[in-house]
Write a protein that holds these residues in place. Structure first.
Motif, PDB file in Angstrom:
ATOM      1  N   ARG A  88      27.515  41.442  45.272  1.00  0.00           N
ATOM      2  CA  ARG A  88      27.873  40.021  45.214  1.00  0.00           C
ATOM      3  C   ARG A  88      27.039  39.347  44.137  1.00  0.00           C
ATOM      4  O   ARG A  88      25.807  39.424  44.139  1.00  0.00           O
ATOM      5  N   LEU A  89      27.689  38.674  43.217  1.00  0.00           N
ATOM      6  CA  LEU A  89      27.024  37.944  42.148  1.00  0.00           C
ATOM      7  C   LEU A  89      27.084  36.458  42.455  1.00  0.00           C
ATOM      8  O   LEU A  89      28.167  35.894  42.622  1.00  0.00           O
ATOM      9  N   SER A  90      25.923  35.824  42.534  1.00  0.00           N
ATOM     10  CA  SER A  90      25.851  34.392  42.796  1.00  0.00           C
ATOM     11  C   SER A  90      25.506  33.642  41.517  1.00  0.00           C
ATOM     12  O   SER A  90      25.194  34.262  40.488  1.00  0.00           O
ATOM     13  N   ALA A  91      25.548  32.317  41.585  1.00  0.00           N
ATOM     14  CA  ALA A  91      25.260  31.504  40.406  1.00  0.00           C
ATOM     15  C   ALA A  91      23.893  31.859  39.837  1.00  0.00           C
ATOM     16  O   ALA A  91      22.895  31.926  40.558  1.00  0.00           O
ATOM     17  N   GLY A  92      23.850  32.116  38.542  1.00  0.00           N
ATOM     18  CA  GLY A  92      22.620  32.486  37.865  1.00  0.00           C
ATOM     19  C   GLY A  92      22.433  33.973  37.691  1.00  0.00           C
ATOM     20  O   GLY A  92      21.617  34.407  36.871  1.00  0.00           O
ATOM     21  N   ASP A  93      23.170  34.778  38.460  1.00  0.00           N
ATOM     22  CA  ASP A  93      23.065  36.229  38.331  1.00  0.00           C
ATOM     23  C   ASP A  93      23.764  36.704  37.063  1.00  0.00           C
ATOM     24  O   ASP A  93      24.766  36.126  36.630  1.00  0.00           O
ATOM     25  N   ILE A  94      23.251  37.796  36.495  1.00  0.00           N
ATOM     26  CA  ILE A  94      23.846  38.397  35.312  1.00  0.00           C
ATOM     27  C   ILE A  94      24.045  39.875  35.585  1.00  0.00           C
ATOM     28  O   ILE A  94      23.139  40.556  36.072  1.00  0.00           O
ATOM     29  N   ALA A  95      25.247  40.371  35.299  1.00  0.00           N
ATOM     30  CA  ALA A  95      25.549  41.788  35.463  1.00  0.00           C
ATOM     31  C   ALA A  95      25.878  42.398  34.115  1.00  0.00           C
ATOM     32  O   ALA A  95      26.585  41.792  33.305  1.00  0.00           O
ATOM     33  N   MET A  96      25.361  43.589  33.884  1.00  0.00           N
ATOM     34  CA  MET A  96      25.715  44.375  32.707  1.00  0.00           C
ATOM     35  C   MET A  96      26.502  45.583  33.208  1.00  0.00           C
ATOM     36  O   MET A  96      26.030  46.330  34.070  1.00  0.00           O
ATOM     37  N   VAL A  97      27.706  45.762  32.682  1.00  0.00           N
ATOM     38  CA  VAL A  97      28.605  46.814  33.154  1.00  0.00           C
ATOM     39  C   VAL A  97      28.917  47.762  32.010  1.00  0.00           C
ATOM     40  O   VAL A  97      29.446  47.349  30.975  1.00  0.00           O
ATOM     41  N   ARG A  98      28.600  49.042  32.211  1.00  0.00           N
ATOM     42  CA  ARG A  98      28.898  50.064  31.208  1.00  0.00           C
ATOM     43  C   ARG A  98      30.344  50.521  31.311  1.00  0.00           C
ATOM     44  O   ARG A  98      30.997  50.350  32.340  1.00  0.00           O
ATOM     45  N   ALA A  99      30.803  51.159  30.241  1.00  0.00           N
ATOM     46  CA  ALA A  99      32.143  51.736  30.233  1.00  0.00           C
ATOM     47  C   ALA A  99      32.246  52.818  31.296  1.00  0.00           C
ATOM     48  O   ALA A  99      31.276  53.487  31.639  1.00  0.00           O
ATOM     49  N   GLY A 100      33.445  52.987  31.801  1.00  0.00           N
ATOM     50  CA  GLY A 100      33.712  53.991  32.828  1.00  0.00           C
ATOM     51  C   GLY A 100      35.093  53.761  33.392  1.00  0.00           C
ATOM     52  O   GLY A 100      35.978  53.226  32.719  1.00  0.00           O
ATOM     53  N   ASP A 101      35.287  54.161  34.633  1.00  0.00           N
ATOM     54  CA  ASP A 101      36.562  53.907  35.283  1.00  0.00           C
ATOM     55  C   ASP A 101      36.779  52.408  35.439  1.00  0.00           C
ATOM     56  O   ASP A 101      35.828  51.618  35.373  1.00  0.00           O
TER      57      ASP A 101
END
Length: 314
Positions: free
Chosen positions: A57-70
């Motif tokens: 779960r990503l809330s306000a202010g969170d940052i996600a980095m997502v690599r290539a994949g499925d």
């Protein structure tokens, strides 16, 4: 050696895809773009990110980095079925294939199912590994989340303002700000997860590997061999090979070959540089040798790569 310095000096975003996304329930995006790396910053509300069976779960202010994949899912609920598909090239359609990119547009670089959604996010996508570099992505897990408070909120707000503005030079400004956000996110994530940091980002912990990387990055055109590199860092060939592979995840000469290709791909943006000059700058004895290696790496010749990637944005 600070590996993030080399990221800023090397390949970086060029006309990266950047967007402010506004969504209100119900919504779910099935992301199938295959991009090497995507940065997702939640400005308001929340979102559920599911990749490779893991949900966060990503809330306000969170940052996600997502690599290539499925393909992965971003939604207002973890079990929500996707209604929109994001394809390579950031083409957006319904599940049945109906285009929605224009119908869901709400002004300058703003997209979503409503103009002002309960959830707003900044999405920055590096669409080519020539922009981000395999050295960066290989150092991260599939998803890396930096919690709220670890990144200066002013940086996110400044990027949000720039993304929503249409002014001369805006594309380049957004590219550089996206790079800065990525460096801040990488720095925060590696500081919080030293036990999970691998490859390029962890190499600085080994002084021998750090010095070797410094030499390869500073002098990519030198005629390096495993022996000459080992001699410069005062260890045996076997020691360097073992420690380099353990820290970086690949042999020194493989790393150098990849680094040279990424630098060449960036130098092609300068129309004043001939292929012969670029070959010399990245350590190849002739344009033919560079072209052969480049085509093996990217699937096209340097000339064709320049035409496809840089001519349209010149």
């Amino acid at each position: 050696m600070d590996p993030l310095v080399h990221f800023l000096d090397g390949p970086h975003a060029r006309r990266a895809f950047a967007l402010r996304v506004a969504m209100s329930p119900p919504w779910a995006l099935d992301v199938r773009d295959g991009a090497p790396l995507t940065i997702m910053a939640v400005l308001s509300g929340y979102a559920w990110l599911t990749a490779d069976g893991d949900t966060v779960r990503l809330s306000a202010g969170d940052i996600a980095m997502v690599r290539a994949g499925d393909p992965y899912l971003v939604a207002d609920e973890p079990l929500r079925g996707a209604s929109i598909v994001i394809h390579p090239g950031q083409e957006c359609t319904t599940l049945s294939g109906e285009p929605v990119r224009l119908s869901m547009s709400h002004g300058v670089r703003t997209w979503g199912n409503t103009a002002e959604g309960e959830t707003t996010m900044l999405i920055g996508t590096y669409e080519s590994d020539a922009e981000i570099g395999s050295a960066v992505t290989a150092a991260l897990p599939r998803t890396a989340v930096v919690p709220s408070g670890e990144i200066n909120a002013a940086l996110l707000q400044l990027l949000a303002d720039e993304i929503s503005t249409d002014a001369p030079g805006q594309g380049s400004i957004i590219d550089r700000m996206l790079d800065v956000l990525l460096v801040h996110a990488l720095r925060a994530w590696t500081a919080a997860h030293p036990d999970r940091t691998t490859g390029w980002l962890s190499a600085g912990a080994d002084p021998v590997v750090g010095e070797a990387l410094e030499l390869l990055h500073t002098h990519p055109a030198d005629p390096w061999t495993l022996g000459s590199l080992a001699g410069r860092v005062n260890v045996s060939r076997a020691t360097l090979a073992a420690r380099f592979r353990s820290s970086v995840g690949e042999p020194p000469m493989t790393y150098l070959a990849n680094w040279r290709m990424l630098l060449a791909s960036e130098l092609l943006a300068d129309a004043r540089r001939t292929t012969a000059r670029i070959a010399a700058e990245v350590g190849y004895g002739s344009p033919f040798a560079l072209s052969t290696a480049f085509k093996r790496r990217f699937g096209v010749s340097p000339t064709e790569y320049r035409r496809r990637k840089y001519s349209a944005s010149a």
